[in-house]
Design an enzyme around this catalytic site. Structure first.
Site, mmCIF file in Angstrom:
data_model
loop_
_atom_site.group_PDB
_atom_site.id
_atom_site.type_symbol
_atom_site.label_atom_id
_atom_site.label_comp_id
_atom_site.label_asym_id
_atom_site.label_seq_id
_atom_site.Cartn_x
_atom_site.Cartn_y
_atom_site.Cartn_z
ATOM 1 N N CYS A 33 15.652 50.553 121.454
ATOM 2 C CA CYS A 33 15.915 49.149 121.758
ATOM 3 C C CYS A 33 14.597 48.468 122.121
ATOM 4 O O CYS A 33 13.608 49.122 122.391
ATOM 5 C CB CYS A 33 16.871 49.038 122.933
ATOM 6 S SG CYS A 33 18.351 50.039 122.701
ATOM 7 N N ARG A 45 13.288 46.223 116.472
ATOM 8 C CA ARG A 45 13.595 47.460 117.202
ATOM 9 C C ARG A 45 15.093 47.677 117.370
ATOM 10 O O ARG A 45 15.527 48.762 117.776
ATOM 11 C CB ARG A 45 12.956 47.428 118.598
ATOM 12 C CG ARG A 45 11.454 47.481 118.591
ATOM 13 C CD ARG A 45 10.943 47.594 120.005
ATOM 14 N NE ARG A 45 11.281 48.862 120.604
ATOM 15 C CZ ARG A 45 10.508 49.929 120.591
ATOM 16 N NH1 ARG A 45 9.343 49.881 120.004
ATOM 17 N NH2 ARG A 45 10.885 51.046 121.172
ATOM 18 N N TRP A 67 19.905 48.609 120.008
ATOM 19 C CA TRP A 67 20.298 49.435 118.872
ATOM 20 C C TRP A 67 21.255 50.445 119.468
ATOM 21 O O TRP A 67 20.854 51.376 120.148
ATOM 22 C CB TRP A 67 19.077 50.118 118.261
ATOM 23 C CG TRP A 67 19.405 50.942 117.073
ATOM 24 C CD1 TRP A 67 19.488 52.307 117.007
ATOM 25 C CD2 TRP A 67 19.683 50.479 115.752
ATOM 26 N NE1 TRP A 67 19.806 52.707 115.737
ATOM 27 C CE2 TRP A 67 19.931 51.617 114.941
ATOM 28 C CE3 TRP A 67 19.761 49.209 115.166
ATOM 29 C CZ2 TRP A 67 20.232 51.513 113.590
ATOM 30 C CZ3 TRP A 67 20.069 49.125 113.822
ATOM 31 C CH2 TRP A 67 20.291 50.265 113.046
ATOM 32 N N ASN A 110 16.305 51.688 127.348
ATOM 33 C CA ASN A 110 16.090 52.192 125.996
ATOM 34 C C ASN A 110 16.118 53.705 126.080
ATOM 35 O O ASN A 110 15.487 54.269 126.968
ATOM 36 C CB ASN A 110 14.724 51.715 125.484
ATOM 37 C CG ASN A 110 14.381 52.304 124.128
ATOM 38 O OD1 ASN A 110 15.260 52.609 123.335
ATOM 39 N ND2 ASN A 110 13.090 52.470 123.873
ATOM 40 N N GLY A 111 16.839 54.369 125.185
ATOM 41 C CA GLY A 111 16.869 55.832 125.198
ATOM 42 C C GLY A 111 18.296 56.333 125.319
ATOM 43 O O GLY A 111 19.253 55.596 125.068
ATOM 44 N N GLU A 151 13.984 64.356 96.608
ATOM 45 C CA GLU A 151 13.617 63.282 97.535
ATOM 46 C C GLU A 151 12.153 62.881 97.337
ATOM 47 O O GLU A 151 11.816 61.693 97.368
ATOM 48 C CB GLU A 151 13.896 63.732 98.983
ATOM 49 C CG GLU A 151 13.461 62.780 100.080
ATOM 50 C CD GLU A 151 14.169 61.425 100.062
ATOM 51 O OE1 GLU A 151 15.048 61.198 99.222
ATOM 52 O OE2 GLU A 151 13.797 60.577 100.893
ATOM 53 N N LYS A 178 11.085 59.043 96.343
ATOM 54 C CA LYS A 178 10.164 58.206 97.136
ATOM 55 C C LYS A 178 9.093 57.607 96.233
ATOM 56 O O LYS A 178 8.742 56.442 96.360
ATOM 57 C CB LYS A 178 9.495 59.013 98.259
ATOM 58 C CG LYS A 178 10.375 59.405 99.423
ATOM 59 C CD LYS A 178 10.810 58.267 100.318
ATOM 60 C CE LYS A 178 12.082 57.655 99.897
ATOM 61 N NZ LYS A 178 13.330 58.089 100.435
ATOM 62 N N GLU A 191 10.569 54.886 93.959
ATOM 63 C CA GLU A 191 10.982 53.676 94.681
ATOM 64 C C GLU A 191 9.821 52.779 95.061
ATOM 65 O O GLU A 191 9.901 51.567 94.938
ATOM 66 C CB GLU A 191 11.641 54.069 96.009
ATOM 67 C CG GLU A 191 13.049 54.481 95.926
ATOM 68 C CD GLU A 191 13.546 54.816 97.311
ATOM 69 O OE1 GLU A 191 14.447 54.123 97.786
ATOM 70 O OE2 GLU A 191 13.033 55.758 97.943
ATOM 71 N N HIS A 204 14.626 75.415 80.915
ATOM 72 C CA HIS A 204 15.749 75.040 80.053
ATOM 73 C C HIS A 204 15.569 73.646 79.461
ATOM 74 O O HIS A 204 16.526 73.051 78.988
ATOM 75 C CB HIS A 204 17.065 75.139 80.833
ATOM 76 C CG HIS A 204 17.334 76.535 81.313
ATOM 77 N ND1 HIS A 204 17.694 77.551 80.464
ATOM 78 C CD2 HIS A 204 17.245 77.091 82.545
ATOM 79 C CE1 HIS A 204 17.833 78.679 81.151
ATOM 80 N NE2 HIS A 204 17.560 78.425 82.422
ATOM 81 N N LYS A 259 17.873 47.090 101.417
ATOM 82 C CA LYS A 259 18.063 48.128 102.425
ATOM 83 C C LYS A 259 19.512 48.549 102.520
ATOM 84 O O LYS A 259 19.828 49.707 102.752
ATOM 85 C CB LYS A 259 17.559 47.608 103.788
ATOM 86 C CG LYS A 259 17.567 48.659 104.888
ATOM 87 C CD LYS A 259 16.556 49.758 104.619
ATOM 88 C CE LYS A 259 16.682 50.935 105.549
ATOM 89 N NZ LYS A 259 16.071 52.155 104.989
HETATM 90 C C1 F6R Z 1 16.167 55.722 99.312
HETATM 91 C C2 F6R Z 1 17.174 54.931 99.960
HETATM 92 C C3 F6R Z 1 18.522 54.847 99.313
HETATM 93 C C4 F6R Z 1 19.612 55.039 100.363
HETATM 94 C C5 F6R Z 1 20.997 54.817 99.756
HETATM 95 C C6 F6R Z 1 22.097 55.043 100.770
HETATM 96 O O1 F6R Z 1 14.961 55.680 100.010
HETATM 97 O O2 F6R Z 1 16.954 54.355 100.984
HETATM 98 O O3 F6R Z 1 18.655 55.765 98.283
HETATM 99 O O4 F6R Z 1 19.497 56.327 100.886
HETATM 100 O O5 F6R Z 1 21.089 53.502 99.261
HETATM 101 O O6 F6R Z 1 21.963 54.177 101.835
HETATM 102 P P1 F6R Z 1 22.732 54.442 103.182
HETATM 103 O O7 F6R Z 1 22.182 55.693 103.768
HETATM 104 O O8 F6R Z 1 22.475 53.242 104.042
HETATM 105 O O9 F6R Z 1 24.177 54.597 102.817
#
Ligand code: F6R
Length: 614
Positions: A2, A27, A75, A101-102, A484, A488, A491, A507, A609
Site C-alpha cells: 500500500c 502502489r 492494495w 502496509n504489510g 515464459e 517475455k 511481448e 521432431h 494489462k
Molecule cells: C504476460 C501476461 C499475460 C497474462 C494473461 C493473464 O506477460 O501478462 O499473458 O498473464 O493475460 O492475465 P491474468 O493473470 O490477469 O489473468
C-alpha cells in the site's frame, strides 16, 4: 503493498495527503483514505475504489484545516476493498488513527484476545488490531511512541505502521519491519512515507530507516529508536530522482522494478501460512477437508503467463498429491465440452482477477458442479468473488503489462495449494510438507542472489539485441520456464521467440536452428540425473548445428560447461522449485533487450494489462 503518507507541518494536511496519495496510486488503488488531527478529535474520510472516489468525497465533505494527518492508498490483503476496510483505522475509543502496509501474520490471535476483552472491531482487516492494541497501551498511560514500540514487539509479519493520537496535536509515530518507510525532512515540516515519490514535490531531503525501528516526528524533529527504545541513527540522504523515477523506485521501468521486487513478493506469498501447530493453513479455502478428499481430478485453467504458472504447478501437484492434474488455456476450456464433475477441483490462476476467458471458465466449471479455487493477486476482483475459495498471492500491484512478479507468486501459491492438498489428503507426511516449505522459505534469498549477479546478462542483451529469433528449451518444470522466457521476449522486445520441450526439438523445430541463433537452455538440477543428462544431449544437438547456447544451470554443475557458449549460474534448488530461479534471468534479458531496442517496456504495443474481453 500500500501507499503510506504522514504529514506534520504548516500546510493544509488534507491537500498534502491527497497530493501524496495521487503520486503513490501505483502502489495500490482499491481504496484510499485520510485522517487529520483537529481539536474536536480525529476526523477521517475513506472510500473504496480509486483515489478519485475519495477526492469526490472530500470535495463534498472536506475535513477541517489541520496540520497533522495520515493518508493511505490500499492494495487489499485481508478483507475486501470496501469503505470500512479502507485505512485509516480508528481504535474503538476513537483515540488512535492508524495506517498499515504489510501483513500482520498473527492478527487472528491478537484480534481474539482483544475481542475477549470487549473491544469491538469495525473491519475485517489485519491492520485494525494494531490500532486497537495501541489504544489499549495509551489507555495505560504510555505515550504514542512507547505504545508503538510495545505493540510492534508483539506483531509478527511485515509492517509499516503510522499512527496519531487524538490527545497529541504534534506527533506522528511510525514503525517498520520488512516494509518500506522513509522520512522526508522539509523546512518546518516533516513527512513519513512508504516511498519518496510521496513527498518529492515538497522536499528532496530524506532519512533512510533501518530494520525494526520506530520513528517519532513533529514538524521540526525526528527521532528513531529500536523496538526496545534504544536510540538508532537514521541515514540522511538527498533524493536526486525526478518524480517518474521516484515512482519506479529509481528503476527505468515498472517492469524492472517488479522483477527486483520478486524476493519480497514471494516472501509475502508465503507469509502467515502456518498455524500454531505448524500445520499449513490456507485461510481463504472455504471447501471442507472431506470435500477435498473426494476430488479425483484437478484442472488448472488460466491464460498467458498464468497458464505457464499452471504448467509448473502440474508437476508439483501431481507429484505431491497423486491426483491427476490437467492444465488448460482458459479460452479453450469450455468450448471442448470438458469432463468436469462435482469431484473435479478447478483451479484458476489470474493476476488481475478480471480476465474474461478465465472468468467464463470459472462460471462454466461451477455450472458443472465443480469446486473452484482462484489463485489471484487482486483482492475483491471478479474471479475470486465468483469462486468457492481463493489464495491471494499478495504480490502488490503489478503495473508493467508483462507479468513478472505475478508469475513467480502464482507458482508459489500453486506450491502452497499442492502441499495443502497433500497434507489434507495424507499423501505427504507432516515432516515432508514442512521440509518443502522450509526449502520454499529459502527461495526469496536465492532469487535475490540471481538478481545480484546480472552484469553478464546485461552484456548478453547488448550482444544479442539485434538478433531476429531466439529459442528457449527446457524439460519437466523447466519447460514452462522456456515458454515464459519466449513470451517475455515476444511481448516487450517484439522478437520472434519460441519455447519448446527440449526433447521435442528433434521432431520438427530443430529445423529452425541455424548458425548463430541464440538458444537458451534451462538445465534441471543434477539430482535428477536422467533428466539432466538428456538436456545435455539436447544442448549438444543444437550446438552441433551452429546454435549459440546460453545455458542456465545450477552452481557446481560442471558437466554443462563444455557445451555452453554462455553459462548462467543459478543457486541450487530442487527440480520442482527451480522455476522460481530460472525464470528471473530470462525476465531480465527480455527487459534489457526491449530497453536497448527503444520500446516502451511497461506498455508494449497491442497489449493491455487486464483483458476483459473474450
Ligand atoms: C504476460 C501476461 C499475460 C497474462 C494473461 C493473464 O506477460 O501478462 O499473458 O498473464 O493475460 O492475465 P491474468 O493473470 O490477469 O489473468
Amino acid at each position: 503493498m500500500c501507499g503510506i503518507i504522514g504529514y506534520a507541518g504548516p500546510r493544509n494536511a488534507q491537500n498534502v495527503l491527497v497530493d501524496a496519495l495521487r503520486r503513490m496510486e501505483y502502489r495500490g488503488y482499491d481504496s484510499a483514505g485520510i485522517a487529520v488531527w483537529t481539536e474536536e478529535g480525529l476526523l477521517w474520510r475513506k472510500k473504496a475504489g480509486k483515489l478519485s472516489n475519495l477526492e469526490a468525497e472530500l470535495a463534498q465533505h472536506p475535513v477541517a484545516a489541520a496540520h497533522l494527518g495520515i493518508g493511505h492508498t490500499r492494495w487489499a490483503t485481508h478483507g475486501a476493498p470496501t469503505d470500512v476496510n479502507a485505512h485509516p483505522h480508528l481504535s474503538a475509543d476513537g483515540r488512535v488513527a492508524l495506517i498499515h502496509n504489510g501483513i500482520i501474520e498473527n492478527f487472528a490471535s491478537l484480534r481474539a484476545e482483544l475481542e475477549s476483552a470487549g473491544v469491538a472491531f469495525a473491519s475485517q482487516t489485519d491492520s485494525e488490531v494494531a490500532a486497537q492494541l495501541i489504544a489499549r497501551e495509551l489507555g495505560t498511560g504510555a505515550g504514542l511512541a512507547e505504545a508503538m514500540r510495545t505493540v510492534s514487539r508483539r506483531l509478527e509479519g511485515t509492517f509499516t505502521l503510522v499512527a496519531m493520537d487524538a490527545h497529541d496535536p504534534d506527533v506522528l509515530v511510525a514503525s517498520r519491519r520488512n516494509s518500506p518507510l522513509v522520512v522526508g525532512v522539509g523546512e518546518g515540516e516533516m513527512f513519513v512515507a512508504s516511498d519518496v515519490a510521496a513527498f518529492i514535490e515538497f522536499t528532496r531531503e530524506a532519512v533512510e530507516m533501518g530494520q525494526d525501528v520506530v520513528v517519532e516526528v513533529t514538524a521540526d524533529t525526528w527521532k528513531v529508536t529500536d523496538f526496545a527504545g534504544n536510540p538508532v541513527e537514521g541515514k540522511p540522504y538527498h533524493v536526486d530522482w525526478d518524480l517518474s523515477a521516484a515512482e519506479k523506485g529509481g528503476y527505468d521501468w515498472f517492469m524492472r522494478k517488479e522483477i527486483y521486487e520478486q524476493p519480497q513478493a514471494v516472501a509475502d506469498t508465503l507469509l502467515g501460512r502456518f498455524d500454531a501447530d505448524r500445520q499449513l493453513t490456507l485461510d481463504e479455502i472455504r471447501i471442507s477437508a472431506s470435500e477435498l478428499r473426494t476430488i479425483d481430478k484437478i484442472v488448472i485453467v488460466a491464460c498467458g503467463t498464468a497458464y505457464y504458472a499452471g504448467l509448473v504447478a502440474k508437476y508439483a501437484i501431481e507429484h505431491w498429491t497423486r491426483i491427476p492434474c490437467e492444465v488448460e488455456i482458459a479460452s479453450e476450456f469450455r468450448y471442448r465440452d470438458p469432463i468436469v464433475t462435482s469431484r473435479t477441483l478447478v483451479v484458476t490462476i489470474s493476476q488481475s482477477g478480471e480476465t474474461a476467458d478465465t472468468l467464463m471458465a470459472v462460471r462454466y466449471a461451477r455450472e458443472q458442479g465443480a469446486k473452484v479455487i482462484a489463485i489471484c493477486n487482486t483482492n475483491g476482483s471478479t474471479i475470486p468473488r465468483e469462486s468457492d475459495a481463493v489464495i491471494y498471492t499478495h504480490a502488490g500491484p503489478e503495473i508493467g503489462v508483462a507479468s513478472t512478479k505475478g508469475f513467480l507468486t502464482q507458482i508459489t501459491a500453486c506450491y502452497l495449494l499442492g502441499l495443502f492438498l497433500a497434507q489434507e489428503r495424507g499423501t505427504k507426511f507432516g515432516d515432508e510438507v514442512a521440509s518443502v516449505m522450509a526449502e520454499l522459505e529459502t527461495m526469496p534469498a536465492k532469487i535475490q542472489e540471481v538478481l545480484d549477479g546480472t552484469d553478464d546478462l546485461l552484456k548478453l542483451a547488448r550482444d544479442l539485441h539485434r538478433v531476429e529469433s531466439v529459442l528457449f528449451l527446457g524439460r519437466h518444470a523447466g519447460y514452462p520456464v522456456a515458454l515464459e522466457g519466449a513470451l517475455k521476449l515476444k511481448e516487450i522486445a517484439y522478437l520472434h521467440a519460441e519455447g519448446f520441450p527440449a526433447g521435442e526439438l528433434k521432431h520438427g523445430p530443430i529445423a529452425l536452428v541455424e548458425e548463430g541463433i541464440p538458444v537458451f537452455v534451462v538445465v534441471p538440477p543434477q539430482g535428477r540425473d536422467q533428466l539432466h543428462d538428456k538436456v545435455i544431449s539436447n544442448i549438444q544437438e543444437v550446438r552441433a548445428r551452429g546454435a549459440r547456447t546460453i545455458v542456465l544451470a545450477e552452481e557446481g554443475d560442471e558437466e554443462v560447461q563444455p557445451y555452453a557458449d554462455k553459462l548462467i549460474r543459478l543457486p541450487r534448488a530442487s527440480t520442482l522449485l527451480q522455476p522460481l530461479l530460472a525464470t528471473v534471468p530470462l525476465q531480465i534479458f527480455a527487459c534489457e533487450v526491449a530497453t536497448l531496442l527503444g520500446h516502451d517496456v511497461d506498455q508494449p504495443r497491442n497489449l493491455a494489462k487486464s483483458v476483459t474481453v473474450e
